[in-house]
Design a protein around this motif. Sequence first.
Motif, mmCIF file in Angstrom:
data_model
loop_
_atom_site.group_PDB
_atom_site.id
_atom_site.type_symbol
_atom_site.label_atom_id
_atom_site.label_comp_id
_atom_site.label_asym_id
_atom_site.label_seq_id
_atom_site.Cartn_x
_atom_site.Cartn_y
_atom_site.Cartn_z
ATOM 1 N N ALA A 96 11.366 9.085 15.380
ATOM 2 C CA ALA A 96 11.714 7.663 15.472
ATOM 3 C C ALA A 96 12.754 7.268 14.431
ATOM 4 C CB ALA A 96 10.462 6.803 15.302
ATOM 5 N N GLY A 97 12.915 8.114 13.389
ATOM 6 C CA GLY A 97 13.913 7.822 12.369
ATOM 7 C C GLY A 97 13.359 7.476 11.008
ATOM 8 N N PHE A 98 12.036 7.527 10.852
ATOM 9 C CA PHE A 98 11.470 7.265 9.533
ATOM 10 C C PHE A 98 11.825 8.407 8.594
ATOM 11 C CE2 PHE A 98 8.740 4.423 12.001
ATOM 12 C CZ PHE A 98 8.713 3.303 11.170
ATOM 13 N N LEU A 99 12.210 8.070 7.386
ATOM 14 C CA LEU A 99 12.535 9.073 6.381
ATOM 15 C C LEU A 99 11.283 9.789 5.904
ATOM 16 C CD1 LEU A 99 15.065 6.948 4.331
ATOM 17 C CD2 LEU A 99 15.609 8.887 5.815
ATOM 18 N N GLU A 100 10.190 9.051 5.799
ATOM 19 C CA GLU A 100 8.928 9.622 5.350
ATOM 20 C C GLU A 100 7.784 8.957 6.090
ATOM 21 O OE1 GLU A 100 8.428 10.479 1.200
ATOM 22 O OE2 GLU A 100 10.549 10.059 0.791
ATOM 23 N N HIS A 101 6.663 9.662 6.137
ATOM 24 C CA HIS A 101 5.427 9.166 6.760
ATOM 25 C C HIS A 101 4.341 9.331 5.711
ATOM 26 C CE1 HIS A 101 2.626 8.870 10.391
ATOM 27 N NE2 HIS A 101 1.824 9.182 9.393
ATOM 28 N N LEU A 102 3.844 8.216 5.170
ATOM 29 C CA LEU A 102 2.841 8.241 4.113
ATOM 30 C C LEU A 102 1.462 7.931 4.669
ATOM 31 C CD1 LEU A 102 4.785 6.217 1.387
ATOM 32 C CD2 LEU A 102 4.808 8.698 1.792
ATOM 33 N N ALA A 103 0.455 8.601 4.112
ATOM 34 C CA ALA A 103 -0.920 8.398 4.546
ATOM 35 C C ALA A 103 -1.559 7.236 3.803
ATOM 36 C CB ALA A 103 -1.732 9.668 4.294
ATOM 37 N N LYS A 104 -2.320 6.431 4.539
ATOM 38 C CA LYS A 104 -3.157 5.410 3.910
ATOM 39 C C LYS A 104 -4.421 6.086 3.426
ATOM 40 C CE LYS A 104 -2.068 1.177 6.471
ATOM 41 N NZ LYS A 104 -2.668 0.201 7.393
ATOM 42 N N PRO A 105 -4.997 5.659 2.326
ATOM 43 C CA PRO A 105 -4.485 4.620 1.442
ATOM 44 C C PRO A 105 -3.272 5.118 0.662
ATOM 45 C CG PRO A 105 -6.463 5.573 0.498
ATOM 46 C CD PRO A 105 -6.283 6.206 1.846
ATOM 47 N N LEU A 106 -2.380 4.185 0.376
ATOM 48 C CA LEU A 106 -1.130 4.533 -0.297
ATOM 49 C C LEU A 106 -1.361 4.711 -1.797
ATOM 50 C CD1 LEU A 106 1.145 1.926 1.499
ATOM 51 C CD2 LEU A 106 1.057 4.390 1.929
ATOM 52 N N ALA A 107 -0.921 5.837 -2.321
ATOM 53 C CA ALA A 107 -0.972 6.070 -3.760
ATOM 54 C C ALA A 107 0.256 5.416 -4.378
ATOM 55 C CB ALA A 107 -0.991 7.562 -4.053
ATOM 56 N N PRO A 108 0.083 4.590 -5.405
ATOM 57 C CA PRO A 108 1.221 3.857 -5.972
ATOM 58 C C PRO A 108 2.407 4.738 -6.370
ATOM 59 C CG PRO A 108 -0.818 2.985 -6.847
ATOM 60 C CD PRO A 108 -1.179 4.217 -6.064
ATOM 61 N N ASP A 109 2.141 5.866 -7.025
ATOM 62 C CA ASP A 109 3.241 6.719 -7.460
ATOM 63 C C ASP A 109 3.964 7.355 -6.279
ATOM 64 O OD1 ASP A 109 0.908 8.227 -6.993
ATOM 65 O OD2 ASP A 109 1.515 9.807 -8.377
ATOM 66 N N VAL A 110 3.224 7.739 -5.260
ATOM 67 C CA VAL A 110 3.823 8.337 -4.061
ATOM 68 C C VAL A 110 4.661 7.288 -3.330
ATOM 69 C CG1 VAL A 110 3.301 9.367 -1.806
ATOM 70 C CG2 VAL A 110 2.016 10.082 -3.834
ATOM 71 N N LEU A 111 4.135 6.081 -3.218
ATOM 72 C CA LEU A 111 4.848 4.990 -2.551
ATOM 73 C C LEU A 111 6.146 4.670 -3.268
ATOM 74 C CD1 LEU A 111 5.079 2.752 -0.445
ATOM 75 C CD2 LEU A 111 3.603 1.340 -1.914
ATOM 76 N N CYS A 112 6.078 4.483 -4.579
ATOM 77 C CA CYS A 112 7.288 4.142 -5.342
ATOM 78 C C CYS A 112 8.320 5.261 -5.292
ATOM 79 C CB CYS A 112 6.935 3.790 -6.781
ATOM 80 S SG CYS A 112 6.122 2.192 -6.935
ATOM 81 N N ALA A 113 7.870 6.502 -5.338
ATOM 82 C CA ALA A 113 8.805 7.626 -5.261
ATOM 83 C C ALA A 113 9.503 7.653 -3.904
ATOM 84 C CB ALA A 113 8.071 8.947 -5.516
ATOM 85 N N ALA A 114 8.760 7.404 -2.838
ATOM 86 C CA ALA A 114 9.351 7.396 -1.493
ATOM 87 C C ALA A 114 10.360 6.258 -1.351
ATOM 88 C CB ALA A 114 8.252 7.276 -0.440
ATOM 89 N N ILE A 115 10.013 5.078 -1.856
ATOM 90 C CA ILE A 115 10.939 3.944 -1.799
ATOM 91 C C ILE A 115 12.190 4.265 -2.606
ATOM 92 C CG2 ILE A 115 11.303 1.530 -2.446
ATOM 93 C CD1 ILE A 115 8.251 1.127 -1.891
#
Length: 127
Positions: A96-115
Amino acid sequence: MHGGTRLIVVEDHAETAEGLKRFLTAVGYQVFVATDMASALCLASSVQFDVLLSDLGLPDGSGWELLKKLSSERRIRAIAFSGHNTPEDRQRSAEAGFLEHLAKPLAPDVLCAAIGRAAAGGISRAA
């Protein structure tokens, strides 16, 4: 802290959306929240944003459909997040074009790194 990176967060669960907004704002992002595909499309047409962060399960469609619609107008840097994390879900997000697919619950460090990766020039698969 994050150079004023502007995010659209699409999440239909009110408490999760509020928690994401609070956290992301606290660490320096500008955050706009939409609760469904229709409001996300409206928001995306009215605000400048750098990264789309979208849940895949929305009440009026899916994050995959949302990215397809938005990508028809311009290149979108997007990150999916979901409680559905099978290899098929991850593959569909990539297609679909997503750069990454993160699993819930979102880990803050993983989320910020992906952003950070997306905002710093991660090339969107959606053209």
